[in-house]
Enzyme design. Structure first.
Site, short mmCIF file in Angstrom:
data_model
loop_
_atom_site.label_atom_id
_atom_site.label_comp_id
_atom_site.label_asym_id
_atom_site.label_seq_id
_atom_site.Cartn_x
_atom_site.Cartn_y
_atom_site.Cartn_z
N ARG A 238 0.85 -1.18 0.00
CA ARG A 238 0.00 0.00 0.00
C ARG A 238 0.90 1.25 0.00
NH1 ARG A 238 -3.42 -3.01 -1.28
NH2 ARG A 238 -5.53 -3.30 -0.40
N GLU A 267 -4.52 7.46 -4.90
CA GLU A 267 -4.73 6.78 -6.19
C GLU A 267 -6.08 7.17 -6.78
OE1 GLU A 267 -2.13 2.76 -5.10
OE2 GLU A 267 -4.27 2.58 -5.45
N HIS A 286 -1.44 0.05 -9.82
CA HIS A 286 -2.01 -0.87 -8.83
C HIS A 286 -2.59 -2.11 -9.52
CE1 HIS A 286 -3.78 -0.95 -4.51
NE2 HIS A 286 -3.49 -2.18 -4.92
#
Length: 323
Positions: A238, A267, A286
């Protein structure tokens, strides 16, 4: 009367069909746009189940709107997007999707490691921009992977899977974990190190620990200063685990050699983010678990959790338990 569930993002038809056989299904119509909070506030009021992605912030404000919500099924391993304490206090079961994405995420982590070490993206851009002239001895030289030392912070399922890939490259593997795993050390041929020692000794440092407030900016200026000047940091966990400003300065000033990042603190990451301006950083949107098979398996597991709980069975992969 059928129970009602709400899905916060458009999912593949076979997942929706599976759920529709048992429930009244309502779903946000967009695939690549998160559901607006005002819509979520309204939709969550009268539903029995919620299927969400990690992009949805299921906090106390959202949960306070729910009148009959029994289960929250998160399509992710991590669940820091959900207020677990409030959900538990309200008697809501929270589930996640562990296991099914382990190997795929380990693949991507090692891909990032190799890409950063061998300057794959930078080399491709170099060729496509017309800069490639005559072959020269030190042109686009990177870092060796075979026989290097890999440091893993967070030895869960994905960390263990990464070890197996690293062993194929004859890497010396160190790890740091909240609890030491003596059995895994013997099984996998790895060595425990305190954080400081791991950072100092590793050629590659991979972050694979779950996010929590306790590990926010775990890797900051001080930690980066301990790393070798030719070391590479890989983060597929993360974004909040890394102080991105400190990482930018370390990379820009040559304090560490490179980085591979699949995650960011905010994000989607802004195109003017300083880290995106550096040639020694490989960046991805991601996609750690983004294979067709794995993402479908994640969605099926989330659906199966919903089906099991709302038809009277227990959660298959619970994060909490009802009080």
């Amino acid at each position: 009367m059928k129970k009602t569930i709400y899905i916060t993002r458009k999912l593949p038809g076979e997942i929706v069909d599976k759920l529709s056989s048992q429930f009244l299904v309502k779903m946000w119509s967009e695939e690549n746009v998160p559901v607006p909070r005002d819509v979520l506030f309204k939709e969550i009021e009268e539903v029995d189940g919620l299927i969400c992605l990690l992009t949805e912030k299921i906090d106390e404000e959202v949960l306070s709107k729910a009148k009959q919500l029994k289960v929250i099924s998160n399509i992710a391993v991590g669940y820091n997007n959900i207020d677990i304490q409030t959900a538990t206090e309200k008697g809501m079961i929270v589930t996640n999707t562990p296991g099914v994405l382990t190997e795929t995420t380990a693949d991507l982590t090692f891909t990032l490691l190799m890409s950063a070490a061998r300057r794959v993206v930078e080399g491709s851009d170099y060729l496509r921009s017309g800069k490639w002239g005559a072959w020269s001895l030190m042109q686009m030289t990177g870092q060796d992977i075979y026989g290097a030392t890999l440091g893993i912070i967070g030895l869960g399922r994905i960390g263990e899977a990464l070890v197996k890939r690293a062993k194929g490259f004859d890497m010396n593997v160190l790890y740091h974990n909240r609890t030491r795993k003596l059995e895994k050390e013997e099984q996998l041929g790895i060595h425990y190190r305190e954080m400081k020692d791991l950072l100092q000794q590793s050629d590659f440092v991979c972050l694979l620990l779950p996010y929590s407030p306790e590990v926010h900016h775990l890797i900051g200026k001080e930690e980066l200063s301990l790393m070798k000047k030719d070391a590479i940091l890989i983060n597929t966990a993360r974004g909040g685990i890394v102080d991105e400003e400190a990482l930018y300065h370390s990379l820009k000033n040559g304090e560490i050699w490179g980085a591979g990042l699949d995650v960011f603190e905010q994000e989607p990451v802004s195109l003017d983010h300083p880290l995106l301006s550096l040639p020694n950083v490989v960046t991805l949107p991601h996609i750690g678990s983004a294979s067709v098979k794995t993402r479908m398996n994640m969605a099926h597991l989330a659906a199966d959790n919903m089906l099991s709980v709302l038809t009277g069975g227990g959660a298959l992969t619970p994060v909490n338990s009802k009080k």
